[in-house]
Write an enzyme that holds these catalytic residues in place. Structure first.
Site, short mmCIF file in Angstrom:
data_model
loop_
_atom_site.label_atom_id
_atom_site.label_comp_id
_atom_site.label_asym_id
_atom_site.label_seq_id
_atom_site.Cartn_x
_atom_site.Cartn_y
_atom_site.Cartn_z
N ASP A 103 -49.68 7.00 -7.87
CA ASP A 103 -49.27 8.12 -7.01
C ASP A 103 -48.03 7.77 -6.20
O ASP A 103 -47.08 8.53 -6.14
CB ASP A 103 -50.42 8.56 -6.07
CG ASP A 103 -51.00 7.43 -5.22
OD1 ASP A 103 -50.60 6.25 -5.39
OD2 ASP A 103 -51.85 7.72 -4.36
N PHE A 155 -45.41 9.49 6.25
CA PHE A 155 -46.74 9.59 5.63
C PHE A 155 -46.93 10.99 5.07
O PHE A 155 -46.65 11.99 5.74
CB PHE A 155 -47.83 9.28 6.65
CG PHE A 155 -49.17 9.11 5.99
CD1 PHE A 155 -49.51 7.92 5.36
CD2 PHE A 155 -50.07 10.17 5.94
CE1 PHE A 155 -50.72 7.78 4.71
CE2 PHE A 155 -51.29 10.04 5.29
CZ PHE A 155 -51.62 8.84 4.67
N ARG A 168 -56.13 15.70 -0.90
CA ARG A 168 -55.72 15.41 -2.29
C ARG A 168 -55.55 16.68 -3.12
O ARG A 168 -54.86 16.70 -4.13
CB ARG A 168 -56.77 14.54 -2.98
CG ARG A 168 -56.94 13.15 -2.40
CD ARG A 168 -57.76 12.29 -3.37
NE ARG A 168 -58.27 11.08 -2.75
CZ ARG A 168 -57.58 9.95 -2.61
NH1 ARG A 168 -56.34 9.89 -3.03
NH2 ARG A 168 -58.12 8.89 -2.06
P1 IMP Z 1 -48.38 -0.23 -1.22
O1 IMP Z 1 -49.24 -1.36 -1.66
O2 IMP Z 1 -47.87 -0.46 0.20
O3 IMP Z 1 -47.25 0.08 -2.17
O4 IMP Z 1 -49.32 1.02 -1.07
C1 IMP Z 1 -49.64 1.85 -2.11
C2 IMP Z 1 -50.84 2.69 -1.78
O5 IMP Z 1 -50.89 3.10 -0.41
C3 IMP Z 1 -50.80 3.98 -2.58
O6 IMP Z 1 -51.40 3.83 -3.83
C4 IMP Z 1 -51.50 4.96 -1.68
O7 IMP Z 1 -52.88 4.95 -1.94
C5 IMP Z 1 -51.24 4.45 -0.28
N1 IMP Z 1 -50.14 5.17 0.39
C6 IMP Z 1 -48.91 4.69 0.69
N2 IMP Z 1 -48.15 5.60 1.31
C7 IMP Z 1 -48.93 6.72 1.41
C8 IMP Z 1 -48.69 8.05 1.96
O8 IMP Z 1 -47.62 8.39 2.49
N3 IMP Z 1 -49.74 8.92 1.86
C9 IMP Z 1 -50.94 8.59 1.29
N4 IMP Z 1 -51.18 7.38 0.77
C10 IMP Z 1 -50.20 6.45 0.83
#
Ligand code: IMP
Length: 180
Positions: A103, A155, A168
């Protein structure tokens, strides 16, 4: 709906479904062109990527498989940090072309961990398809070949992404507001 409220936060619409679909069609076209003859296996990372994967896969015209994985976080006995383990992958990916369908790539740490873990199963190659990327937040080097959209460091919810489990289901993407 121009704005939505989830728990303590207010979100305003920032990317409309029509524009999301346009980028998904573009990415699908690139994958169809690049991976022709490679018989790829797409791995949709649940929960967040379910909507992106559904729309992307409808546009994939080359022979392929799709499977679904989850990342389970747990605290390792020997480590103070959280360890993420890939669960639910029953297919043999030895010598396969794998496309991870995510995502959002934020810091990139989740994706890095996923690639490391899948790498131990001897795939031929691993490609990344992500609905969204926050380039300002990336802390690791990743080659995100198939990114539908880049967004600022805010976010967001909708189109599969959640805030505390909610949001979602929305077909558009919403950004959190300062007011809360
Ligand atoms: P990372 O490991 O920091 O790249 O985080 C990835 C995960 O964090 C994604 O698969 C999402 O589940 C969650 N995530 C990161 N940013 C957002 C956001 O803006 N909205 C919702 N979920 C997020």
């Amino acid at each position: 709906m121009d704005s939505i409220k989830i728990k303590d936060k207010t979100f305003v619409v920032s990317i409309k479904e029509k524009d999301i679909q346009k980028e998904i069609i573009r990415v699908a076209g690139e994958i169809n062109r690049d991976l022709v003859g490679k018989n790829p296996i797409f791995l949709c990372v649940l929960n967040g990527a379910f909507m992106f994967a559904a729309d992307l896969m409808k546009r994939i015209t080359i022979p392929c498989e799709i499977s679904f994985v989850k990342l389970a976080s747990y605290r390792g006995l020997m480590s103070s940090g959280k360890i993420k383990e890939v669960i639910g992958l029953n297919e043999d990916i030895t010598d396969r072309t794998v496309v991870i369908v995510e995502d959002i790539v934020d810091t990139g740490l989740t994706m890095q961990r996923l690639i490391e873990s899948l790498g131990t199963r001897s795939p031929k190659e691993i490609h990344i398809a992500s609905l969204l990327v926050k380039p300002e937040k990336l802390v690791v080097e990743l080659n995100i070949e198939y990114a539908a959209m880049s967004i600022p460091n805010d976010f967001i919810v909708g189109f599969g992404l959640d805030y505390d489990g909610y949001g979602r289901n929305y077909p558009d993407i919403y950004t959190v507001t300062e007011e809360g």
